[in-house]
Motif scaffolding. Structure first.
Motif, PDB file in Angstrom:
ATOM      1  N   LYS A  69       0.847  -1.184   0.000  1.00 54.75           N
ATOM      2  CA  LYS A  69       0.000   0.000   0.000  1.00 54.75           C
ATOM      3  C   LYS A  69       0.892   1.247   0.000  1.00 54.75           C
ATOM      4  CE  LYS A  69      -3.527   2.277   2.750  1.00 54.75           C
ATOM      5  NZ  LYS A  69      -4.278   2.285   3.996  1.00 54.75           N
ATOM      6  N   PRO A  70       0.558   2.254  -0.802  1.00 55.65           N
ATOM      7  CA  PRO A  70       1.404   3.458  -0.860  1.00 55.65           C
ATOM      8  C   PRO A  70       1.440   4.193   0.474  1.00 55.65           C
ATOM      9  CG  PRO A  70      -0.250   3.466  -2.609  1.00 55.65           C
ATOM     10  CD  PRO A  70      -0.576   2.324  -1.703  1.00 55.65           C
ATOM     11  N   ARG A  72       1.476   7.780   2.100  1.00 53.75           N
ATOM     12  CA  ARG A  72       1.037   9.107   1.680  1.00 53.75           C
ATOM     13  C   ARG A  72       1.566  10.166   2.636  1.00 53.75           C
ATOM     14  NH1 ARG A  72      -2.393   8.371  -2.400  1.00 53.75           N
ATOM     15  NH2 ARG A  72      -3.519   6.417  -2.540  1.00 53.75           N
ATOM     16  N   SER A  73       1.998  11.275   2.061  1.00 55.99           N
ATOM     17  CA  SER A  73       2.562  12.360   2.851  1.00 55.99           C
ATOM     18  C   SER A  73       2.311  13.672   2.116  1.00 55.99           C
ATOM     19  CB  SER A  73       4.066  12.135   3.037  1.00 55.99           C
ATOM     20  OG  SER A  73       4.655  13.237   3.668  1.00 55.99           O
ATOM     21  N   GLU A  74       2.140  14.744   2.867  1.00 53.46           N
ATOM     22  CA  GLU A  74       1.947  16.058   2.247  1.00 53.46           C
ATOM     23  C   GLU A  74       3.213  16.530   1.541  1.00 53.46           C
ATOM     24  OE1 GLU A  74      -0.778  18.150   1.958  1.00 53.46           O
ATOM     25  OE2 GLU A  74      -1.845  16.348   2.617  1.00 53.46           O
ATOM     26  N   TYR A  97       7.370   8.813  -6.629  1.00 47.08           N
ATOM     27  CA  TYR A  97       6.609   9.905  -6.027  1.00 47.08           C
ATOM     28  C   TYR A  97       5.564  10.327  -7.038  1.00 47.08           C
ATOM     29  CZ  TYR A  97      10.540  10.293  -2.783  1.00 47.08           C
ATOM     30  OH  TYR A  97      11.513  10.036  -1.844  1.00 47.08           O
ATOM     31  N   GLU A  98       4.347  10.507  -6.583  1.00 47.47           N
ATOM     32  CA  GLU A  98       3.276  10.941  -7.472  1.00 47.47           C
ATOM     33  C   GLU A  98       2.569  12.146  -6.878  1.00 47.47           C
ATOM     34  OE1 GLU A  98       1.303   7.371  -9.788  1.00 47.47           O
ATOM     35  OE2 GLU A  98       1.222   7.020  -7.626  1.00 47.47           O
ATOM     36  N   THR A  99       2.072  13.003  -7.754  1.00 46.82           N
ATOM     37  CA  THR A  99       1.263  14.138  -7.322  1.00 46.82           C
ATOM     38  C   THR A  99       0.308  14.491  -8.452  1.00 46.82           C
ATOM     39  OG1 THR A  99       1.332  16.316  -6.288  1.00 46.82           O
ATOM     40  CG2 THR A  99       2.802  15.960  -8.161  1.00 46.82           C
TER      41      THR A  99
END
Length: 123
Positions: A69-70, A72-74, A97-99
């Motif tokens: 599972k990925p 997640r972070s701001e 890294y994805e955004t």
């Protein structure tokens, strides 16, 4: 390698070692010597291998469902500080890294890329 401007070095993490990855002496070995050194060996024999033809491959995008599972972070977290490997981080490999970008702009790494970065837009 940062001599005023970033220049990528892809052969090793030990950019300035007295021995190369192949075991050959580098100029640094002679520079670091404080005592007489044994005779410097000749460079290792090099070989040329036949070309390799890839028969099958799996794209990055098709392999993501095999991963955990990925996280997640701001803000981006460097791979050594990811909460994986019993919270010891990721010590080798790649990190994706994805955004989502909702408007135009300029991509700026703020000179924080130290090895390699591949940027994909819409895969």
């Amino acid at each position: 390698m940062d001599y005023g401007t970033y220049k990528p070095q892809i052969s090793s993490y030990d950019y300035d070692a007295p021995l190369s990855e192949a075991g050959d002496c580098t100029p640094k070995k002679l520079y670091l010597a404080t005592k007489p050194l044994p005779e410097v060996l000749s460079p290792c024999e090099r070989r040329v291998y036949d070309p390799v033809t890839i028969q099958q491959h799996l794209s990055l995008w098709d392999s993501l469902h095999f991963t955990d599972k990925p996280f997640r972070s701001e803000k981006p977290v460097n791979m050594e500080n990811l909460p994986v490997n019993n919270n010891n981080g990721q010590s080798y490999g790649y990190t994706l890294y994805e955004t989502i970008i909702t408007c135009g702009g300029t991509l700026n790494s703020k000179n924080n890329i130290r090895d390699r970065a591949l940027v994909f837009v819409d895969r």
